[in-house]
Design a protein around this motif. Sequence first.
Motif, PDB file in Angstrom:
ATOM      1  N   ALA A  26       0.793  -1.215   0.000  1.00 30.75           N
ATOM      2  CA  ALA A  26       0.000   0.000   0.000  1.00 30.75           C
ATOM      3  C   ALA A  26       0.834   1.278   0.000  1.00 30.75           C
ATOM      4  O   ALA A  26       0.424   2.275  -0.541  1.00 30.75           O
ATOM      5  CB  ALA A  26      -0.950  -0.006   1.184  1.00 30.75           C
ATOM      6  N   ALA A  27       2.015   1.296   0.609  1.00 31.12           N
ATOM      7  CA  ALA A  27       2.780   2.523   0.809  1.00 31.12           C
ATOM      8  C   ALA A  27       3.044   3.280  -0.491  1.00 31.12           C
ATOM      9  O   ALA A  27       2.854   4.483  -0.538  1.00 31.12           O
ATOM     10  CB  ALA A  27       4.088   2.222   1.521  1.00 31.12           C
ATOM     11  N   ASP A  28       3.496   2.609  -1.500  1.00 28.67           N
ATOM     12  CA  ASP A  28       3.769   3.275  -2.766  1.00 28.67           C
ATOM     13  C   ASP A  28       2.956   2.662  -3.898  1.00 28.67           C
ATOM     14  O   ASP A  28       3.427   2.506  -5.015  1.00 28.67           O
ATOM     15  CB  ASP A  28       5.269   3.236  -3.080  1.00 28.67           C
ATOM     16  N   ALA A  29       1.721   2.314  -3.587  1.00 28.77           N
ATOM     17  CA  ALA A  29       0.811   1.749  -4.588  1.00 28.77           C
ATOM     18  C   ALA A  29       0.096   2.880  -5.324  1.00 28.77           C
ATOM     19  O   ALA A  29       0.061   4.017  -4.881  1.00 28.77           O
ATOM     20  CB  ALA A  29      -0.199   0.828  -3.919  1.00 28.77           C
ATOM     21  N   GLY A  30      -0.470   2.538  -6.453  1.00 33.64           N
ATOM     22  CA  GLY A  30      -1.293   3.488  -7.198  1.00 33.64           C
ATOM     23  C   GLY A  30      -0.513   4.523  -7.984  1.00 33.64           C
ATOM     24  O   GLY A  30      -1.050   5.552  -8.366  1.00 33.64           O
ATOM     25  N   TYR A  61      -7.619   0.005 -16.799  1.00 30.53           N
ATOM     26  CA  TYR A  61      -7.197  -0.964 -15.801  1.00 30.53           C
ATOM     27  C   TYR A  61      -5.772  -1.408 -16.126  1.00 30.53           C
ATOM     28  O   TYR A  61      -5.419  -1.595 -17.278  1.00 30.53           O
ATOM     29  CB  TYR A  61      -8.141  -2.178 -15.824  1.00 30.53           C
ATOM     30  N   GLY A  62      -4.935  -1.535 -15.102  1.00 34.94           N
ATOM     31  CA  GLY A  62      -3.570  -2.002 -15.313  1.00 34.94           C
ATOM     32  C   GLY A  62      -2.557  -0.892 -15.484  1.00 34.94           C
ATOM     33  O   GLY A  62      -1.389  -1.164 -15.782  1.00 34.94           O
ATOM     34  N   THR A  63      -2.960   0.383 -15.302  1.00 35.47           N
ATOM     35  CA  THR A  63      -2.015   1.493 -15.444  1.00 35.47           C
ATOM     36  C   THR A  63      -1.491   1.989 -14.095  1.00 35.47           C
ATOM     37  O   THR A  63      -0.759   2.971 -14.055  1.00 35.47           O
ATOM     38  CB  THR A  63      -2.649   2.684 -16.193  1.00 35.47           C
ATOM     39  N   LYS A  64      -1.830   1.318 -13.028  1.00 38.24           N
ATOM     40  CA  LYS A  64      -1.331   1.683 -11.699  1.00 38.24           C
ATOM     41  C   LYS A  64      -0.279   0.665 -11.270  1.00 38.24           C
ATOM     42  O   LYS A  64      -0.413  -0.532 -11.515  1.00 38.24           O
ATOM     43  CB  LYS A  64      -2.467   1.729 -10.688  1.00 38.24           C
ATOM     44  N   TRP A  65       0.769   1.172 -10.621  1.00 35.22           N
ATOM     45  CA  TRP A  65       1.917   0.353 -10.257  1.00 35.22           C
ATOM     46  C   TRP A  65       2.315   0.598  -8.810  1.00 35.22           C
ATOM     47  O   TRP A  65       2.146   1.684  -8.288  1.00 35.22           O
ATOM     48  CB  TRP A  65       3.108   0.688 -11.161  1.00 35.22           C
ATOM     49  N   PRO A  88      -0.910  -8.220  -9.205  1.00 33.20           N
ATOM     50  CA  PRO A  88       0.211  -8.010  -8.282  1.00 33.20           C
ATOM     51  C   PRO A  88       1.247  -9.119  -8.204  1.00 33.20           C
ATOM     52  O   PRO A  88       2.201  -8.987  -7.444  1.00 33.20           O
ATOM     53  CB  PRO A  88      -0.485  -7.797  -6.937  1.00 33.20           C
ATOM     54  N   VAL A  89       1.110 -10.166  -8.962  1.00 34.62           N
ATOM     55  CA  VAL A  89       2.185 -11.164  -8.998  1.00 34.62           C
ATOM     56  C   VAL A  89       3.146 -10.873 -10.146  1.00 34.62           C
ATOM     57  O   VAL A  89       4.160 -11.547 -10.280  1.00 34.62           O
ATOM     58  CB  VAL A  89       1.649 -12.618  -9.125  1.00 34.62           C
ATOM     59  N   TYR A  90       2.852  -9.859 -10.963  1.00 30.86           N
ATOM     60  CA  TYR A  90       3.661  -9.550 -12.142  1.00 30.86           C
ATOM     61  C   TYR A  90       4.423  -8.243 -11.986  1.00 30.86           C
ATOM     62  O   TYR A  90       3.868  -7.220 -11.598  1.00 30.86           O
ATOM     63  CB  TYR A  90       2.791  -9.493 -13.398  1.00 30.86           C
ATOM     64  N   CYS A  91       5.711  -8.304 -12.311  1.00 34.15           N
ATOM     65  CA  CYS A  91       6.604  -7.146 -12.259  1.00 34.15           C
ATOM     66  C   CYS A  91       7.056  -6.774 -13.663  1.00 34.15           C
ATOM     67  O   CYS A  91       7.164  -7.638 -14.537  1.00 34.15           O
ATOM     68  CB  CYS A  91       7.839  -7.466 -11.416  1.00 34.15           C
ATOM     69  N   LEU A  92       7.356  -5.483 -13.835  1.00 37.50           N
ATOM     70  CA  LEU A  92       7.957  -5.032 -15.074  1.00 37.50           C
ATOM     71  C   LEU A  92       9.365  -5.607 -15.121  1.00 37.50           C
ATOM     72  O   LEU A  92      10.119  -5.496 -14.166  1.00 37.50           O
ATOM     73  CB  LEU A  92       7.992  -3.506 -15.107  1.00 37.50           C
ATOM     74  N   ASP A  93       9.707  -6.222 -16.217  1.00 37.34           N
ATOM     75  CA  ASP A  93      10.972  -6.934 -16.346  1.00 37.34           C
ATOM     76  C   ASP A  93      11.583  -6.547 -17.687  1.00 37.34           C
ATOM     77  O   ASP A  93      10.912  -5.993 -18.557  1.00 37.34           O
ATOM     78  CB  ASP A  93      10.705  -8.446 -16.296  1.00 37.34           C
ATOM     79  N   GLY A  94      12.845  -6.825 -17.867  1.00 37.17           N
ATOM     80  CA  GLY A  94      13.494  -6.536 -19.133  1.00 37.17           C
ATOM     81  C   GLY A  94      14.794  -7.303 -19.266  1.00 37.17           C
ATOM     82  O   GLY A  94      15.283  -7.890 -18.304  1.00 37.17           O
ATOM     83  N   GLN A 157      10.841  10.409 -21.339  1.00 38.26           N
ATOM     84  CA  GLN A 157      10.445  11.129 -20.133  1.00 38.26           C
ATOM     85  C   GLN A 157       9.049  10.691 -19.729  1.00 38.26           C
ATOM     86  O   GLN A 157       8.135  10.615 -20.563  1.00 38.26           O
ATOM     87  CB  GLN A 157      10.458  12.634 -20.359  1.00 38.26           C
ATOM     88  N   TRP A 158       8.903  10.420 -18.444  1.00 40.15           N
ATOM     89  CA  TRP A 158       7.639   9.966 -17.882  1.00 40.15           C
ATOM     90  C   TRP A 158       7.249  10.891 -16.739  1.00 40.15           C
ATOM     91  O   TRP A 158       8.088  11.258 -15.920  1.00 40.15           O
ATOM     92  CB  TRP A 158       7.762   8.520 -17.395  1.00 40.15           C
ATOM     93  N   ILE A 159       6.004  11.268 -16.704  1.00 40.30           N
ATOM     94  CA  ILE A 159       5.488  12.105 -15.628  1.00 40.30           C
ATOM     95  C   ILE A 159       4.971  11.177 -14.546  1.00 40.30           C
ATOM     96  O   ILE A 159       4.023  10.418 -14.774  1.00 40.30           O
ATOM     97  CB  ILE A 159       4.371  13.023 -16.164  1.00 40.30           C
ATOM     98  N   PHE A 160       5.607  11.225 -13.385  1.00 39.45           N
ATOM     99  CA  PHE A 160       5.219  10.352 -12.267  1.00 39.45           C
ATOM    100  C   PHE A 160       4.052  10.999 -11.533  1.00 39.45           C
ATOM    101  O   PHE A 160       4.079  12.210 -11.271  1.00 39.45           O
ATOM    102  CB  PHE A 160       6.368  10.170 -11.280  1.00 39.45           C
ATOM    103  N   SER A 161       3.046  10.219 -11.154  1.00 36.55           N
ATOM    104  CA  SER A 161       1.942  10.771 -10.377  1.00 36.55           C
ATOM    105  C   SER A 161       2.471  11.290  -9.040  1.00 36.55           C
ATOM    106  O   SER A 161       1.951  12.258  -8.494  1.00 36.55           O
ATOM    107  CB  SER A 161       0.845   9.729 -10.164  1.00 36.55           C
TER     108      SER A 161
END
Length: 165
Positions: A26-30, A61-65, A88-94, A157-161
């Motif tokens: 929850a701390a850094d969700a959304g 749906y799916g745009t919150k991390w 929530p079982v999936y992480c961005l990977d590369g 460049q990405w604008i962070f919420s």
Amino acid sequence: MRKTTGLMTAAAVGAALMMGAAPAQAADAGLTFKNSVSQMCLGLEVVQGILTPHQASCASYGTKWTFIKTSDEGGDLKAGRLVNDGFPVYCLDGNTEGTVYLSECNSSDPGQTWILSGQYGSLAHALSHKLLTGWGGGNVSAYTQPAYYGDLAKKQQWIFSRMPS
């Protein structure tokens, strides 16, 4: 080489949408990451039955991390994993070639570590040192920034919420 373990099929995506999975932390969700050129957010889509990172409407749906910090890198740089709040079982990977994908979260997988810079609005893949890039048509990849390549820097460049703590 692209990982294939733990990738969801279209049917499983539909089932997860119906169940409304909760975020992992929850701390850094959304958090949302909006591309400065496309004005679309880092999200997900199903491609050939595989859940794939993609740019989407920020209301989709799916745009919150959730950002799970693993270390402070000095200044405003934060290293950690990005977990999709919808799945929530999936992480961005590369990988080192610049392919960006989702895989099951694994704290020992170095391909899942991203470095966020609030000052520059960038998400850098810690393993390849390439920047997350939002391309026309909604695709995303990790790409090295050449010195003079038109609007490429803006696509990276990405604008962070908000900046994770």
